[in-house]
Write an enzyme that holds these catalytic residues in place. Structure first.
Site, PDB file in Angstrom:
ATOM      1  NE  ARG A 146      61.751   4.786 -37.765  1.00 34.39           N
ATOM      2  CZ  ARG A 146      60.635   4.102 -37.988  1.00 34.39           C
ATOM      3  NH1 ARG A 146      59.561   4.694 -38.440  1.00 34.39           N
ATOM      4  NH2 ARG A 146      60.589   2.804 -37.753  1.00 34.39           N
ATOM      5  N   GLY A 197      69.201   5.761 -14.497  1.00 34.35           N
ATOM      6  CA  GLY A 197      70.265   6.477 -13.790  1.00 34.35           C
ATOM      7  C   GLY A 197      69.780   7.395 -12.687  1.00 34.35           C
ATOM      8  NE  ARG A 198      67.477   5.091  -7.815  1.00 33.56           N
ATOM      9  CZ  ARG A 198      66.275   4.607  -7.517  1.00 33.56           C
ATOM     10  NH1 ARG A 198      65.231   5.392  -7.502  1.00 33.56           N
ATOM     11  NH2 ARG A 198      66.127   3.339  -7.227  1.00 33.56           N
ATOM     12  CG  ASP A 231      71.214   4.546 -10.791  1.00 35.78           C
ATOM     13  OD1 ASP A 231      70.867   4.042 -11.877  1.00 35.78           O
ATOM     14  OD2 ASP A 231      70.480   4.550  -9.780  1.00 35.78           O
TER      15      ASP A 231
HETATM   16  O1  F6P Z   1      68.814   2.648  -9.087  1.00 36.46           O
HETATM   17  C1  F6P Z   1      68.734   1.732 -10.111  1.00 36.46           C
HETATM   18  C2  F6P Z   1      67.524   1.970 -10.994  1.00 36.46           C
HETATM   19  O2  F6P Z   1      67.535   1.025 -12.051  1.00 36.46           O
HETATM   20  C3  F6P Z   1      67.407   3.384 -11.548  1.00 36.46           C
HETATM   21  O3  F6P Z   1      68.286   3.627 -12.607  1.00 36.46           O
HETATM   22  C4  F6P Z   1      65.945   3.430 -11.893  1.00 36.46           C
HETATM   23  O4  F6P Z   1      65.442   4.745 -11.863  1.00 36.46           O
HETATM   24  C5  F6P Z   1      65.314   2.608 -10.794  1.00 36.46           C
HETATM   25  O5  F6P Z   1      66.334   1.786 -10.248  1.00 36.46           O
HETATM   26  C6  F6P Z   1      64.173   1.745 -11.238  1.00 36.46           C
HETATM   27  O6  F6P Z   1      63.602   1.180 -10.107  1.00 36.46           O
HETATM   28  P1  F6P Z   1      62.538  -0.014 -10.151  1.00 36.46           P
HETATM   29  O7  F6P Z   1      63.307  -1.275 -10.376  1.00 36.46           O
HETATM   30  O8  F6P Z   1      61.923   0.028  -8.817  1.00 36.46           O
HETATM   31  O9  F6P Z   1      61.622   0.259 -11.276  1.00 36.46           O
END
Ligand code: F6P
Length: 359
Positions: free
Chosen positions: A176, A184-185, A141
């Protein structure tokens, strides 16, 4: 002879095994032992603690480029700092971790974690008061303050870029657009970097307001009738719910723009570790071992202006945007976002990429 522990916590990313392998190599050359804790803090909450002694045979050099963590990152339902705090078990959880570390008799612990893990390590720092705690930042992230790079980011950018490269070819064949949702949260760094690398026509990130009508105009004006629109998972659209890529795709369809959505998901955390991540992993491992030799503790390795050094964990948790943990309000997590003066934003803009309504 020193005895050091190492563990990986939080979500995995590519590059963790390179850090582990380099720590083992560097430590063994110094005549030190390295013990890997399995499953992050889970490995410390069982009796006896789940650890294995590491050497070149266990994690051979050719496996150091593989994604995931050789030591695992923890089980989903295991007790951790957050769930222990939520259920009123934090005191006993911390006591157990402290006891395990005492039993293991480590001189130092290298913790490879993201902003959540490092913030939690600081909040519960008493556990580590009898040893040296050295942290190494990792996350796809790139949402950690005080370091210009985290382990795993460059590989994730490569993974997402390659994914878009593949889609670009089928997009062209069918005239398309593909709306690709990046991980990336709440941070748009991964979307921005991969978007620029892949030549995306538009990149929507949480840090910059966007206007759907402007996006539609931009796509309609495009010199091609195909391409990639990258949408960071953290964006929102007022009055709409669901996955961000779906929300944008629906708007484009309504405007007559033919498109499909694509979700690379956890492939962004996979893939062989790219050279720049391996080099960073090696530099961070070396810096962590030097920090142990210099009797440092409660520090994090960081890359700043090309230089790798340690920063105090107390500075890390006070830097960036500190937010209360939604589940445990007394815990603060330190976050970083795409800065408004991030040079790549201007580059994207100059290259005709729609990146929202920049003032
Ligand atoms: O923080 C890393 C990350 O891959 C984020 O980008 C994503 O939102 C989250 O973790 C996904 O989490 P999980 O593996 O619990 O689905």
């Amino acid at each position: 002879m020193k005895k050091i522990g190492i563990m990986t916590t939080g979500g995995d990313c590519s590059g963790l095994n390179t850090v582990i392998q380099r720590v083992v190599r560097g430590a063994n050359l110094r005549g030190w032992q390295v013990w890997g804790i399995l499953d992050g803090t889970d490995g410390l909450s069982v009796t006896p603690p789940a650890v294995i002694q590491l050497n070149d045979m266990l994690l051979p050099i050719e496996n150091a480029r593989l994604a995931g963590s050789f030591l695992h990152n923890g089980r989903v339902h295991a007790l951790n700092f957050e769930t222990a705090a939520e259920t009123g078990k934090l005191k006993s959880f911390n006591k157990k971790l402290r006891q395990s570390l005492k039993m293991l008799n480590f001189d130092a612990l290298i913790l490879i974690g993201g902003n959540g893990s490092l913030s939690l390590a600081w909040a519960n720092r008493d556990i580590y008061s009898d040893l040296q705690l050295i942290c190494i930042p990792k996350t796809i992230d790139m949402d950690m303050p005080l370091t210009a790079r985290t382990i795993g980011f460059d590989t994730a950018v490569q993974q997402l870029t390659s994914y878009c490269d593949q889609l670009m070819l089928t997009a062209r064949s069918h005239h398309r657009w593909f709306v690709v949702q990046a991980m990336g949260r709440d941070c748009g760094m991964l979307a921005l970097y991969a978007g620029v690398a892949a030549g995306a026509a538009a990149i929507l990130i949480p840090e910059i307001k966007f206007d759907v009508d402007s996006l539609i105009k931009h796509i309609k004006k495009s010199t091609t009738d195909y391409g990639i629109i990258i949408v960071a998972e953290g964006i929102s659209l007022r009055g709409h719910s669901g996955r961000p890529a779906d929300m944008i795709a629906r708007k484009l369809t309504a405007a007559g723009i033919v498109n499909r959505t694509a979700f690379p998901e956890h492939t962004q955390r996979a893939g062989d570790t790219v050279a720049s991540d391996r080099i960073l992993a090696t530099r961070f491992a070396d810096c962590a071992l030097d920090a142990i030799e210099n009797n440092e503790t409660y520090v994090m390795t960081a890359l700043e202006c090309g230089d790798v050094h340690t920063v105090a964990l107390s500075d890390f948790v006070a830097a960036g945007d500190c937010e209360h943990d939604p589940k445990v309000p007394e815990l603060l997590t330190s976050n970083a976002y795409v800065a408004h003066d991030e040079p790549l934003l201007q580059v994207a803009y100059d290259m005709g990429v729609y990146i929202g309504e920049r003032k």
